[in-house]
Motif scaffolding. Structure first.
Motif, PDB file in Angstrom:
ATOM      1  N   THR A 115       0.832  -1.206   0.000  1.00 17.92           N
ATOM      2  CA  THR A 115       0.000   0.000   0.000  1.00 17.92           C
ATOM      3  C   THR A 115       0.865   1.253   0.000  1.00 17.92           C
ATOM      4  O   THR A 115       0.610   2.213  -0.737  1.00 17.92           O
ATOM      5  N   GLU A 116       1.904   1.262   0.824  1.00 21.01           N
ATOM      6  CA  GLU A 116       2.804   2.422   0.886  1.00 21.01           C
ATOM      7  C   GLU A 116       3.613   2.563  -0.400  1.00 21.01           C
ATOM      8  O   GLU A 116       3.882   3.681  -0.849  1.00 21.01           O
ATOM      9  N   ALA A 117       4.004   1.446  -1.012  1.00 20.03           N
ATOM     10  CA  ALA A 117       4.753   1.511  -2.265  1.00 20.03           C
ATOM     11  C   ALA A 117       3.896   2.098  -3.389  1.00 20.03           C
ATOM     12  O   ALA A 117       4.422   2.743  -4.305  1.00 20.03           O
ATOM     13  N   ALA A 118       2.568   1.938  -3.298  1.00 25.57           N
ATOM     14  CA  ALA A 118       1.661   2.497  -4.297  1.00 25.57           C
ATOM     15  C   ALA A 118       1.310   3.947  -4.002  1.00 25.57           C
ATOM     16  O   ALA A 118       0.505   4.546  -4.722  1.00 25.57           O
ATOM     17  N   GLY A 119       1.895   4.512  -2.930  1.00 27.36           N
ATOM     18  CA  GLY A 119       1.634   5.901  -2.587  1.00 27.36           C
ATOM     19  C   GLY A 119       0.314   6.129  -1.874  1.00 27.36           C
ATOM     20  O   GLY A 119      -0.184   7.259  -1.835  1.00 27.36           O
ATOM     21  N   GLN A 120      -0.268   5.089  -1.304  1.00 34.74           N
ATOM     22  CA  GLN A 120      -1.545   5.204  -0.608  1.00 34.74           C
ATOM     23  C   GLN A 120      -1.327   5.219   0.910  1.00 34.74           C
ATOM     24  O   GLN A 120      -0.261   4.861   1.406  1.00 34.74           O
ATOM     25  N   ASP A 121      -2.369   5.647   1.619  1.00 35.39           N
ATOM     26  CA  ASP A 121      -2.297   5.747   3.075  1.00 35.39           C
ATOM     27  C   ASP A 121      -2.427   4.355   3.695  1.00 35.39           C
ATOM     28  O   ASP A 121      -3.378   3.629   3.425  1.00 35.39           O
ATOM     29  N   ALA A 122      -1.458   4.008   4.551  1.00 37.14           N
ATOM     30  CA  ALA A 122      -1.465   2.697   5.211  1.00 37.14           C
ATOM     31  C   ALA A 122      -1.513   2.840   6.726  1.00 37.14           C
ATOM     32  O   ALA A 122      -1.103   1.929   7.450  1.00 37.14           O
ATOM     33  N   SER A 123      -2.025   3.978   7.212  1.00 38.79           N
ATOM     34  CA  SER A 123      -2.035   4.223   8.658  1.00 38.79           C
ATOM     35  C   SER A 123      -2.907   3.202   9.397  1.00 38.79           C
ATOM     36  O   SER A 123      -2.547   2.750  10.487  1.00 38.79           O
ATOM     37  N   GLU A 124      -4.046   2.835   8.809  1.00 35.07           N
ATOM     38  CA  GLU A 124      -4.912   1.863   9.459  1.00 35.07           C
ATOM     39  C   GLU A 124      -4.245   0.498   9.546  1.00 35.07           C
ATOM     40  O   GLU A 124      -4.402  -0.223  10.539  1.00 35.07           O
ATOM     41  N   LEU A 125      -3.513   0.135   8.494  1.00 33.34           N
ATOM     42  CA  LEU A 125      -2.792  -1.135   8.531  1.00 33.34           C
ATOM     43  C   LEU A 125      -1.690  -1.111   9.582  1.00 33.34           C
ATOM     44  O   LEU A 125      -1.443  -2.123  10.258  1.00 33.34           O
ATOM     45  N   ARG A 126      -1.032   0.036   9.731  1.00 30.06           N
ATOM     46  CA  ARG A 126       0.003   0.157  10.747  1.00 30.06           C
ATOM     47  C   ARG A 126      -0.596   0.041  12.149  1.00 30.06           C
ATOM     48  O   ARG A 126       0.001  -0.561  13.053  1.00 30.06           O
ATOM     49  N   GLU A 127      -1.770   0.601  12.339  1.00 35.25           N
ATOM     50  CA  GLU A 127      -2.448   0.465  13.627  1.00 35.25           C
ATOM     51  C   GLU A 127      -2.826  -0.988  13.883  1.00 35.25           C
ATOM     52  O   GLU A 127      -2.739  -1.477  15.017  1.00 35.25           O
ATOM     53  N   LEU A 128      -3.237  -1.679  12.820  1.00 32.34           N
ATOM     54  CA  LEU A 128      -3.587  -3.098  12.960  1.00 32.34           C
ATOM     55  C   LEU A 128      -2.357  -3.921  13.337  1.00 32.34           C
ATOM     56  O   LEU A 128      -2.443  -4.860  14.135  1.00 32.34           O
ATOM     57  N   LEU A 129      -1.203  -3.555  12.793  1.00 32.89           N
ATOM     58  CA  LEU A 129       0.030  -4.250  13.159  1.00 32.89           C
ATOM     59  C   LEU A 129       0.318  -4.076  14.646  1.00 32.89           C
ATOM     60  O   LEU A 129       0.770  -5.018  15.318  1.00 32.89           O
ATOM     61  N   GLY A 130       0.070  -2.873  15.143  1.00 35.97           N
ATOM     62  CA  GLY A 130       0.271  -2.653  16.575  1.00 35.97           C
ATOM     63  C   GLY A 130      -0.661  -3.506  17.424  1.00 35.97           C
ATOM     64  O   GLY A 130      -0.259  -4.028  18.471  1.00 35.97           O
ATOM     65  N   GLU A 131      -1.911  -3.662  16.980  1.00 34.67           N
ATOM     66  CA  GLU A 131      -2.852  -4.506  17.713  1.00 34.67           C
ATOM     67  C   GLU A 131      -2.428  -5.972  17.686  1.00 34.67           C
ATOM     68  O   GLU A 131      -2.553  -6.685  18.684  1.00 34.67           O
ATOM     69  N   ILE A 132      -1.906  -6.413  16.546  1.00 29.36           N
ATOM     70  CA  ILE A 132      -1.442  -7.804  16.458  1.00 29.36           C
ATOM     71  C   ILE A 132      -0.232  -8.012  17.359  1.00 29.36           C
ATOM     72  O   ILE A 132      -0.095  -9.061  18.012  1.00 29.36           O
ATOM     73  N   ASN A 133       0.651  -7.022  17.421  1.00 31.88           N
ATOM     74  CA  ASN A 133       1.781  -7.113  18.346  1.00 31.88           C
ATOM     75  C   ASN A 133       1.293  -7.254  19.782  1.00 31.88           C
ATOM     76  O   ASN A 133       1.883  -7.984  20.589  1.00 31.88           O
ATOM     77  N   GLY A 134       0.208  -6.533  20.097  1.00 32.04           N
ATOM     78  CA  GLY A 134      -0.368  -6.662  21.431  1.00 32.04           C
ATOM     79  C   GLY A 134      -0.901  -8.054  21.700  1.00 32.04           C
ATOM     80  O   GLY A 134      -0.761  -8.581  22.813  1.00 32.04           O
ATOM     81  N   GLU A 135      -1.507  -8.670  20.695  1.00 32.44           N
ATOM     82  CA  GLU A 135      -2.004 -10.039  20.858  1.00 32.44           C
ATOM     83  C   GLU A 135      -0.848 -11.013  21.059  1.00 32.44           C
ATOM     84  O   GLU A 135      -0.945 -11.960  21.851  1.00 32.44           O
TER      85      GLU A 135
END
Length: 537
Positions: A115-135
């Protein structure tokens, strides 16, 4: 109608019932903020409300839980300080749940990168990564995988010219201290208790307040507090490389009376005071952040958030502010200077400690004494001068950037890293800017991985197992809630659940349970002591 005479001045009134219940709960070590959980037996389907301790670490919130945590920390410090054998750490094999979350972690990571390589916003995906790290952390995985590649511009690793050189040796895997032999043939293995402080910001009085507040360097004091944890990490790295073995430590951070953080460190093994001074003098940390000398936006003249571009714009030109990445890239110039250089002061206190000595117990109590208090609570600010000193330090911290994502970067014309709407300079929500933290937002307890070979959960389980073993030896049947792993499903009970009940009732039940547990333990202790006496006779 008879009029009642007004109460006499200073007359003490009877306590409120709710206050009395809390006082009795604290006296018996019962949590005063129990968390109601609904426990479901997966084999029978039976549900039950169980009140669990809140587990808070501050005495101002829950004294019994905080004291319990402090005692566990004291045990952790004691068990690792004078080890004679290398601790053995065995890692468990990953289970199915951990593997599941790691697979999800990899899938979301790849999606975010595309998503970031295509120049699009990936902030929600980054937040999801943080939640998975929490799990992953919840399932017991130790350590975290970063959600993105850290932005570290290439810079020279050459040491600064204003600090002494430090010899570097290969670090062996040894963690225990050396054994020394006295002239009489006795052997001993001493350890160390070390205190490290920051440099002076100006002369202070006995109460910690500056002699001349106008010349006291509050800006450097604020920056030293914000980056103190980095300086401590660098000291440990340098110490290990200098002495040539894997130095293990248990350390606690607390403020001096002047409100500057300092470090109490229990070190396994012994190192000469001359070597400690040499390492401390050669230790520094450089903060390579953009300069903050020029204020560009202040007051009502502030950048505004553009929802379409998802960036902050200049209020006059309506152009995007310089991004954090571009601002850091300007520091690649060889003539660039770091925003801040942190160093320790000259005062270093080191004391040799022997296992089991009164000094050892005294130091353990001292190093864990303030862990149940906020940074600001460690030293009361009772006089107007002390309050004014804290206010001046907080004023310096208010507009000082605490991290790359701090809202204060907008004040200097720089887009904060991972910027989001609602950011206002001077109102960063990071706890480093709060009065109770005084700039230091890092961990209060710093423990090396091979200190005792156990986690906090392991030490807590040891305490529980000791009590259960004591009861079993005496043939006493222990009461309480069974905790077989995998048998129950837990969820937070809603406040309006009919079985939760008012807090006073829950505390009364917990007090009764604690009294019964104490009765059982006393009974078991009496039986064990009687058996020991009979065997001795």
């Amino acid at each position: 109608m008879t009029e009642h005479a007004p109460s006499a001045p200073g007359k003490v009134r009877p306590p409120l019932a709710r206050d009395l219940v809390k006082a009795v709960a604290i006296e018996h070590g019962v949590c005063i903020r129990p968390v109601a959980m609904r426990r479901t037996d997966l084999s029978t389907g039976e549900t039950q409300i169980v009140n669990l301790p809140c587990g808070h670490t501050l005495a101002s919130v829950c004294p019994p839980c905080a004291e319990r945590k402090r005692k566990i920390r004291a045990t952790q410090c004691r068990e690792g300080w004078h080890l004679e054998d290398e601790p053995v750490i065995v890692r468990a094999d990953p289970d199915d749940e951990q593997r599941f979350w790691m697979e999800k972690r990899a899938e979301v990571q790849a999606h975010a990168e595309k998503t970031e390589a295509a120049g699009q916003d990936a902030s929600e995906l980054r937040e999801l990564l943080g939640e998975i790290n929490g799990e992953l952390t919840r399932t017991g995985v130790v350590g975290r995988i970063p959600t993105e590649v850290p932005d570290r511009p290439k810079r020279s690793t050459k040491r600064r010219q204003d600090v002494p050189d430090l010899p570097r040796r290969p670090v062996s895997s040894r963690t225990v201290g050396k054994v020394y032999t006295a002239p009489d043939g006795k052997t001993f293995r001493p350890s160390l208790f070390v205190t490290l402080t920051l440099d002076s910001y100006g002369r202070v009085k006995t109460d910690g307040t500056p002699v001349d507040p106008a010349t006291y360097d509050y800006r450097r004091a604020a920056r030293d507090a914000l980056h103190f944890s980095k300086l401590v990490d660098r000291f440990v790295q340098n110490l290990r490389r200098f002495v040539g073995y894997d130095v293990q430590y248990f350390a606690a951070v607390e403020p001096q009376r002047r409100l500057a953080p300092h470090l109490h460190m229990a070190i396994r093994g012994t190192i000469s005071r001359a070597e400690l001074r040499q390492v401390a003098a050669a230790t520094y940390t450089q903060v390579w952040w953009p300069p903050t000398d020029t204020v560009i936006y202040s007051g009502a003249h502030l950048p505004y958030w553009d929802h379409r571009e998802r960036t902050y714009l200049d209020p006059d030109t309506h152009q995007p502010l310089m991004s954090w990445e571009d601002a850091v890239a300007t520091l690649d110039d060889e003539e660039a200077e770091p925003l801040h250089v942190g160093r320790f002061g000259r005062q270093i206190d080191a004391k040799g400690i022997m296992a089991g000595s009164p000094d050892s117990n005294r130091c353990i109590g001292y190093i864990t004494k303030y862990l149940i208090k906020d940074i600001a609570e460690c030293h009361e600010q009772g006089t107007p001068a002390q309050t004014d000193h804290a206010d001046r330090l907080l004023d310096a911290l208010r507009h000082e950037p605490c991290s790359p994502a701090c809202a204060n970067w907008l004040r200097y014309g720089i887009q904060p890293k991972s910027a989001k709407p609602g950011m206002t300079p001077g109102y960063c929500k990071n706890k480093a800017h709060r009065r109770e933290y005084l700039g230091y937002a890092g961990r209060r307890v710093l423990v090396s991985r091979k200190w005792s070979g156990k986690t906090m959960a392991d030490h807590k389980a040891d305490r529980k197992n000791w009590v259960l073993a004591r009861l079993a030896e005496a043939g006493v049947s222990a009461t309480g809630h069974p905790t077989e792993p995998g048998r129950y499903a837990w969820e937070l009970a809603p406040p309006d659940h009919p079985d939760v009940g008012p807090i006073e009732q829950r505390l009364m039940t917990a007090i009764a349970e604690r009294l019964e547990m104490r009765r059982q333990l006393d009974q078991a202790t009496a039986k064990t002591d009687l058996s020991a006496t009979q065997e001795a006779a």
